[in-house]
Scaffold this active site. Structure first.
Site, mmCIF file in Angstrom:
data_model
loop_
_atom_site.group_PDB
_atom_site.id
_atom_site.type_symbol
_atom_site.label_atom_id
_atom_site.label_comp_id
_atom_site.label_asym_id
_atom_site.label_seq_id
_atom_site.Cartn_x
_atom_site.Cartn_y
_atom_site.Cartn_z
ATOM 1 N N TYR A 138 0.829 -1.217 0.000
ATOM 2 C CA TYR A 138 0.000 0.000 0.000
ATOM 3 C C TYR A 138 0.863 1.266 0.000
ATOM 4 O O TYR A 138 0.407 2.312 -0.449
ATOM 5 C CB TYR A 138 -0.892 0.034 1.243
ATOM 6 C CG TYR A 138 -2.175 -0.741 1.126
ATOM 7 C CD1 TYR A 138 -2.186 -2.052 0.664
ATOM 8 C CD2 TYR A 138 -3.379 -0.163 1.499
ATOM 9 C CE1 TYR A 138 -3.360 -2.766 0.579
ATOM 10 C CE2 TYR A 138 -4.565 -0.868 1.425
ATOM 11 C CZ TYR A 138 -4.555 -2.165 0.957
ATOM 12 O OH TYR A 138 -5.722 -2.861 0.875
ATOM 13 N N LYS A 191 3.372 -15.059 1.650
ATOM 14 C CA LYS A 191 3.529 -15.720 0.347
ATOM 15 C C LYS A 191 5.031 -15.966 0.173
ATOM 16 O O LYS A 191 5.667 -15.509 -0.794
ATOM 17 C CB LYS A 191 2.937 -14.812 -0.752
ATOM 18 C CG LYS A 191 2.884 -15.427 -2.138
ATOM 19 C CD LYS A 191 1.897 -16.557 -2.303
ATOM 20 C CE LYS A 191 2.047 -17.211 -3.663
ATOM 21 N NZ LYS A 191 1.224 -18.432 -3.810
ATOM 22 N N ASP A 223 -2.578 -18.303 -0.165
ATOM 23 C CA ASP A 223 -3.585 -18.907 -1.055
ATOM 24 C C ASP A 223 -4.303 -20.064 -0.362
ATOM 25 O O ASP A 223 -5.541 -20.116 -0.319
ATOM 26 C CB ASP A 223 -2.979 -19.328 -2.411
ATOM 27 C CG ASP A 223 -1.669 -20.106 -2.298
ATOM 28 O OD1 ASP A 223 -1.164 -20.276 -1.165
ATOM 29 O OD2 ASP A 223 -1.149 -20.546 -3.343
ATOM 30 N N ASP A 247 -6.254 -7.201 4.227
ATOM 31 C CA ASP A 247 -7.430 -6.532 3.656
ATOM 32 C C ASP A 247 -8.354 -7.570 3.024
ATOM 33 O O ASP A 247 -9.562 -7.626 3.304
ATOM 34 C CB ASP A 247 -6.971 -5.518 2.609
ATOM 35 C CG ASP A 247 -8.138 -4.856 1.906
ATOM 36 O OD1 ASP A 247 -9.079 -4.449 2.611
ATOM 37 O OD2 ASP A 247 -8.120 -4.760 0.662
ATOM 38 N N ASP A 251 -12.213 -9.406 4.630
ATOM 39 C CA ASP A 251 -13.515 -9.379 3.936
ATOM 40 C C ASP A 251 -14.033 -10.802 3.763
ATOM 41 O O ASP A 251 -15.224 -11.084 3.957
ATOM 42 C CB ASP A 251 -13.396 -8.733 2.545
ATOM 43 C CG ASP A 251 -13.716 -7.240 2.543
ATOM 44 O OD1 ASP A 251 -13.358 -6.569 3.537
ATOM 45 O OD2 ASP A 251 -14.302 -6.753 1.555
HETATM 46 C C1 IPM Z 1 -10.274 -1.317 4.263
HETATM 47 C C2 IPM Z 1 -10.389 -0.722 2.885
HETATM 48 C C3 IPM Z 1 -9.198 0.165 2.590
HETATM 49 C C4 IPM Z 1 -7.959 -0.719 2.614
HETATM 50 C C5 IPM Z 1 -9.243 0.968 1.276
HETATM 51 C C6 IPM Z 1 -10.510 1.735 1.117
HETATM 52 C C7 IPM Z 1 -8.056 1.885 1.159
HETATM 53 O O1 IPM Z 1 -10.565 -1.705 1.920
HETATM 54 O O2 IPM Z 1 -10.166 -0.573 5.242
HETATM 55 O O3 IPM Z 1 -10.333 -2.544 4.382
HETATM 56 O O4 IPM Z 1 -7.665 -1.380 1.610
HETATM 57 O O5 IPM Z 1 -7.283 -0.735 3.648
HETATM 58 MN MN MN Z 2 -10.929 -3.665 2.762
#
Ligand code: IPM
Ligand code: MN
Ligand code: NAD
Length: 360
Positions: A138, A191, A223, A247, A251
């Site tokens: 990032y 990885k 993975d 990240d 999710d």
């Molecule tokens: C999160 C989001 C952010 C990230 C983006 C919006 C920059 O996806 O907080 O998970 O990737 O950290």
């Molecule tokens: Mn995110």
């Protein structure tokens, strides 16, 4: 009586809806007072001041004990006037050096039947992701052709993933210490079969393991870990990983808890300061409809009380109120399946009702 200063950055899309809900819940916590300062951020910041992370917002955050943030961004990948609201979020995190992003994933008994994973695999799942937040790909060197340029076959772009030993060890320390207070198991996800930065990550974690003989360390390649998160969710306790892997995996893990709208996060620096936000984004597809699930943000407010203000009892009460509300059967659309659906406001009112019962 505690009076704490909390900077509110509602941001974009469903951000103001879920922040409004969390503020209502905080206002019901007995025995404490909060002083809220709201400041523009993201597209909201661009519209108000021309900047995604305005100076006045930075100052409001600097002046606060903690930041409660909604979300930034328009429809995925969009840019507002050439400015990317996501860049403001990265700048905020970097400015405050919040390197440790805690993303707890808890399975709620009332939602077991609803999750797409079989209930018998989900019972008792309790994972703490510790995601490195201010380094890695990032923040590495990158280059890309200007937006205004037509792409031809010579065009290219790159991002760089770099980690140093201190960057890895400070976040790994948070993870090791957390594992000590939990089930003493730590999975480090990388990885290392391909990436040099992952091999450094792995060696650093291994070196530190000697100081934590009571913590069982397991290295996992990202993975296959992504697969095992779903096939063996009960196998994981604390998971430490880099910025991008964390990240994506968080999710994915939100599915175990029933919905992306359920997961909170705390982003912490070396001190008590923290930025608290749900892990989801601005959800442009449902923004303005009053149907967003505010749970991730309400639980983020609970984390704020716990980590920045040391108010464990109040944090726990909010978490219990969420559990009681879910037990009562109330559901926002994302966790309702085929059952009846309530609005963000009704759902929040139920949590507030449960909180008032608990604190009587
Ligand atoms: C999160 C989001 C952010 C990230 C983006 C919006 C920059 O996806 O907080 O998970 O990737 O950290
Ligand atoms: Mn995110
Ligand atoms: P998203 O997280 O906004 O939404 C993904 C899906 O989950 C959508 O279908 C959405 O409706 C649903 N969802 C998300 N939050 C929900 C909630 N509280 N209740 C019910 N459903 C919910 O991801 P996206 O659509 O890929 O991204 C939209 C924008 O958000 C992009 O600009 C992205 O960069 C940004 N984003 C910001 C943050 C942040 O501010 N921390 C995090 C992730 C994405």
């Amino acid at each position: 009586m505690t009076t704490a200063k909390i900077a509110l950055l509602p941001g974009d899309g469903v951000g103001p809806e879920v922040i409004g809900a969390a503020v209502q819940v905080l206002e019901q916590v007995k025995g404490h007072e909060w002083s809220f300062t709201e400041a523009p951020f993201g597209i909201q910041g661009i519209n108000a001041t021309g900047s995604v992370f305005p100076d006045e917002t930075r100052r409001a955050c600097e002046d606060a004990d903690a930041v409660l943030l909604g979300a930034v961004g328009g429809p995925a990948g969009s840019a507002a006037g050439g400015l990317r609201p996501e860049a403001g979020l990265l700048a905020l995190r970097k400015h405050f050096g919040v390197f440790a992003n805690l993303r707890p994933v808890k399975v709620w008994a009332p939602l077991l039947e609803f999750a797409p994973v079989k209930p018998e695999l989900l019972t008792g799942v309790d994972i703490l992701f510790v995601r490195e937040l201010v380094g890695g790909i990032y923040f590495g060197t990158r280059e890309e052709p200007p937006n205004t340029l037509m792409l031809d076959s010579t065009a290219g772009a790159y991002d760089t993933m770099a980690y140093s030993v201190p960057e890895v060890s400070r976040v790994a320390k948070v993870a090791f210490e957390a594992a000590r207070l939990r089930d003493h198991r730590l999975a480090s996800v990388d990885k290392a079969n391909v990436l040099a930065s992952s091999r450094l990550w792995r060696r650093t974690v291994d070196l530190m393991a000697a100081d934590y003989p009571d913590v069982q360390v397991l290295h996992q390649l990202v993975d296959s870990f992504a697969m095992q998160l779903i096939t063996r969710p009960q196998a994981w306790d604390v998971v430490v990983t880099g910025n991008m892997f964390g990240d994506i995996l968080s999710d994915e893990a939100s599915i175990l808890a029933g919905s992306l709208g359920m997961l909170p996060s705390a982003s912490l620096n070396e001190g008590k300061f923290g930025i608290y936000e749900p892990i989801h984004g601005s959800a442009p597809d449902i923004a303005g409809k009053g149907i967003a699930n505010p749970t991730g943000t309400i639980l983020s407010a609970a984390m704020l009380l716990r980590y920045s203000l040391g108010l464990e009892d109040a944090a726990h009460q909010i978490e219990q109120a969420v559990e009681q509300a879910l037990l009562s059967g109330i559901r926002t659309a994302d966790i309702a399946g085929t059952g009846p659906v309530t609005s963000t406001t009704e759902f929040t009112q139920e949590i507030i009702h449960q909180l008032s019962q608990l604190s009587q």
